[in-house]
Write a protein that holds these residues in place. Structure first.
Motif, PDB file in Angstrom:
ATOM      1  N   TRP A 156      -0.771   1.015  11.980  1.00 18.01           N
ATOM      2  CA  TRP A 156      -1.660  -0.139  12.179  1.00 18.01           C
ATOM      3  C   TRP A 156      -1.469  -1.157  11.062  1.00 18.01           C
ATOM      4  CZ3 TRP A 156      -5.376  -3.063   9.923  1.00 18.01           C
ATOM      5  CH2 TRP A 156      -6.217  -3.816  10.747  1.00 18.01           C
ATOM      6  N   LEU A 157      -1.419  -0.666   9.829  1.00 16.04           N
ATOM      7  CA  LEU A 157      -1.270  -1.569   8.689  1.00 16.04           C
ATOM      8  C   LEU A 157       0.062  -2.311   8.716  1.00 16.04           C
ATOM      9  CD1 LEU A 157      -2.810   0.743   5.949  1.00 16.04           C
ATOM     10  CD2 LEU A 157      -3.777  -1.439   6.740  1.00 16.04           C
ATOM     11  N   VAL A 165       3.935  -0.900   3.662  1.00 13.94           N
ATOM     12  CA  VAL A 165       3.422   0.467   3.528  1.00 13.94           C
ATOM     13  C   VAL A 165       4.538   1.436   3.162  1.00 13.94           C
ATOM     14  CG1 VAL A 165       2.243   2.369   4.692  1.00 13.94           C
ATOM     15  CG2 VAL A 165       1.598   0.006   5.221  1.00 13.94           C
ATOM     16  N   ILE A 171       0.845  -1.195   0.000  1.00 12.94           N
ATOM     17  CA  ILE A 171       0.000   0.000   0.000  1.00 12.94           C
ATOM     18  C   ILE A 171       0.881   1.246   0.000  1.00 12.94           C
ATOM     19  CG2 ILE A 171      -1.763   1.277   1.273  1.00 12.94           C
ATOM     20  CD1 ILE A 171      -2.634  -1.418   2.452  1.00 12.94           C
ATOM     21  N   TYR A 177       1.140  -5.499   6.559  1.00 13.03           N
ATOM     22  CA  TYR A 177       1.120  -4.870   5.241  1.00 13.03           C
ATOM     23  C   TYR A 177       2.441  -4.166   4.957  1.00 13.03           C
ATOM     24  CZ  TYR A 177      -3.934  -5.637   5.196  1.00 13.03           C
ATOM     25  OH  TYR A 177      -5.181  -6.210   5.210  1.00 13.03           O
ATOM     26  N   TRP A 213     -11.288  -0.346   6.285  1.00 14.16           N
ATOM     27  CA  TRP A 213     -10.265  -0.124   5.263  1.00 14.16           C
ATOM     28  C   TRP A 213      -9.763  -1.447   4.690  1.00 14.16           C
ATOM     29  CZ3 TRP A 213      -9.265   4.050   2.607  1.00 14.16           C
ATOM     30  CH2 TRP A 213      -9.583   5.297   3.144  1.00 14.16           C
ATOM     31  N   VAL A 214      -9.531  -2.415   5.540  1.00 16.10           N
ATOM     32  CA  VAL A 214      -9.073  -3.727   5.072  1.00 16.10           C
ATOM     33  C   VAL A 214     -10.107  -4.339   4.127  1.00 16.10           C
ATOM     34  CG1 VAL A 214      -8.593  -6.101   5.803  1.00 16.10           C
ATOM     35  CG2 VAL A 214      -7.579  -4.176   7.044  1.00 16.10           C
ATOM     36  N   MET A 227     -10.381   0.446  11.054  1.00 15.84           N
ATOM     37  CA  MET A 227      -9.362  -0.128  10.166  1.00 15.84           C
ATOM     38  C   MET A 227      -9.872  -1.384   9.468  1.00 15.84           C
ATOM     39  SD  MET A 227      -6.985   1.991   9.944  1.00 15.84           S
ATOM     40  CE  MET A 227      -6.012   0.968   8.840  1.00 15.84           C
ATOM     41  N   LYS A 277      -2.944   5.142  10.823  1.00 17.22           N
ATOM     42  CA  LYS A 277      -3.360   4.119   9.860  1.00 17.22           C
ATOM     43  C   LYS A 277      -2.158   3.342   9.331  1.00 17.22           C
ATOM     44  CE  LYS A 277      -5.931   6.574   6.972  1.00 17.22           C
ATOM     45  NZ  LYS A 277      -6.927   6.924   5.928  1.00 17.22           N
TER      46      LYS A 277
END
Length: 376
Positions: free
Chosen positions: A26-27, A34, A3, A32, A367-368, A364, A23
């Motif tokens: 968290w990701l 990022v 992302i 993820y 968002w996922v 979140m 955000k």
């Protein structure tokens, strides 16, 4: 999943930067990959604590260098920087092979969706639809803002998904088929709550025309006449700092109002207060309302476009006042000052509501789910 977020810079202490930090962190913690791409960072240190596992890129476009120019030179300079921005961003995205690329409504809005790097493109706005026109600039600047607002309506439909912060704002975009509402999550949920015993009202945000601190100070003069033992604290920096200092002196409020710089320890400032006031002329969401309420503060806000009515339930966890009505704003503040039991009840309700509707895991996951749906 890889992302990429696109934003002007992350050195400021604003709500958008704070939300992005939370955000992205968290990701990353969820596994993820990022990255954050900026245009105007200039090697400045991020204000908030981003995870070391996030990769940062700065394109060195520096749109802020155009500030202060007349409209003709600014337009020419902007178009040149747009060409440079598009070329550099496209080259980097072809290297990164991202799954999702998200614009936080920066200068790349008009061309990001055209970059064929294989990623799905998401646009998220942290303002309301009318944020350009709400600046109320005159003359040719108004015409430019009007034209860019029209272009916004055209561009948003080109993205795989367009995310707005409030249900109110969604109604203004004319039934755009790719629109989705995702609120900002609470940036923190402190274990303790404000006692609401300190004779202190607080407001947090940049000292700009948008935030309406000129109106808050005028209203505070009325409050001060009725409750001279209460204090107003404004936390924030910005271009109107010197104007507000002069206004405080002109209103004779030197002993009643304090201006504090932005601080990473904002939780303690909330906990040391008893009422939160938002005097904005317009908002995109009003992240400070969520922050204050998570600390158990009852809130008072102008019912401006957009955000407060999506967060505050009037007379349950806070009070909504007609935008620009200074007498009613002063009366609302005095009402909570004079009714400590009401303050406690509203503060308790506010903290509970934030934990229910705006907790990070809940937001979140939305968002996922969005990301997963785009990659099916």
């Amino acid at each position: 999943m890889k992302i990429v977020y696109c934003i002007l810079s992350i050195y400021n202490s604003g709500g958008m930067e704070r939300v992005l930090c939370n955000k992205a962190n968290w990701l990353v913690d969820a596994g993820y990959d990022v990255s954050i791409i900026t245009t105007d960072q200039k090697e400045r240190t991020p204000f908030f604590s981003f995870s070391p596992h996030i990769t940062h890129y700065d394109l060195g476009i520096n749109y802020a260098d155009l500030e202060g120019l007349d409209i003709a030179r600014k337009t020419i300079g902007y178009l040149r920087k747009q060409r440079e921005h598009r070329a550099k961003l496209a080259a980097l995205l072809y290297q990164l092979h991202a799954d999702i690329v998200i614009s936080m409504f920066g200068p790349e809005v008009g061309f990001l969706y055209k970059i064929q790097d294989g990623s799905r493109k998401v646009l998220e706005i942290h303002f309301s639809k009318y944020f350009r026109l709400q600046q109320a600039r005159g003359g040719l600047w108004w015409a430019a803002d009007k034209w860019r607002s029209i272009q916004d309506e055209r561009h948003i439909r080109k993205y795989d998904k367009f995310v707005v912060l409030t249900h109110e704002d969604k109604t203004y975009w004319g039934g755009c088929p790719n629109i989705k509402v995702i609120h900002n999550a609470a940036t923190f949920l402190p274990s303790e709550q404000a006692s609401l015993e300190n004779k202190r009202v607080i407001s947090v945000g940049r000292l700009t025309h948008q935030k309406g601190y000129d109106m808050l100070l005028e209203a505070w003069k009325l409050v001060h006449e009725r409750h001279p033992d209460w204090k107003l604290t404004i936390v924030g920096g910005g271009e109107e700092k010197e104007q507000r200092k002069r206004q405080i002196v002109a209103l004779g409020l030197e002993s009643s109002v304090e201006l504090l710089p932005p601080t990473p320890q904002i939780i303690q400032e909330y906990l040391d207060s008893s009422i939160y006031v938002l005097s904005s002329r317009y908002e995109g969401f009003g992240m400070v309302l969520v922050e204050a309420m998570s600390c158990g503060l009852p809130t008072i806000a102008f019912d401006c476009k957009c955000g407060p009515k999506d967060i505050i339930t009037n007379e349950k966890d806070g009070l909504l006042v007609e935008t620009g009505d200074l007498a009613k704003l002063a009366d609302a503040i005095c009402h909570l000052i004079e009714n400590p039991d009401l303050r406690l009840r509203m503060g308790h309700t506010a903290a509970h509501m934030i934990r229910t509707r705006f907790n990070e895991q809940r937001i979140m996951q939305q968002w996922v789910d969005l990301f997963n749906s785009l990659l099916l």
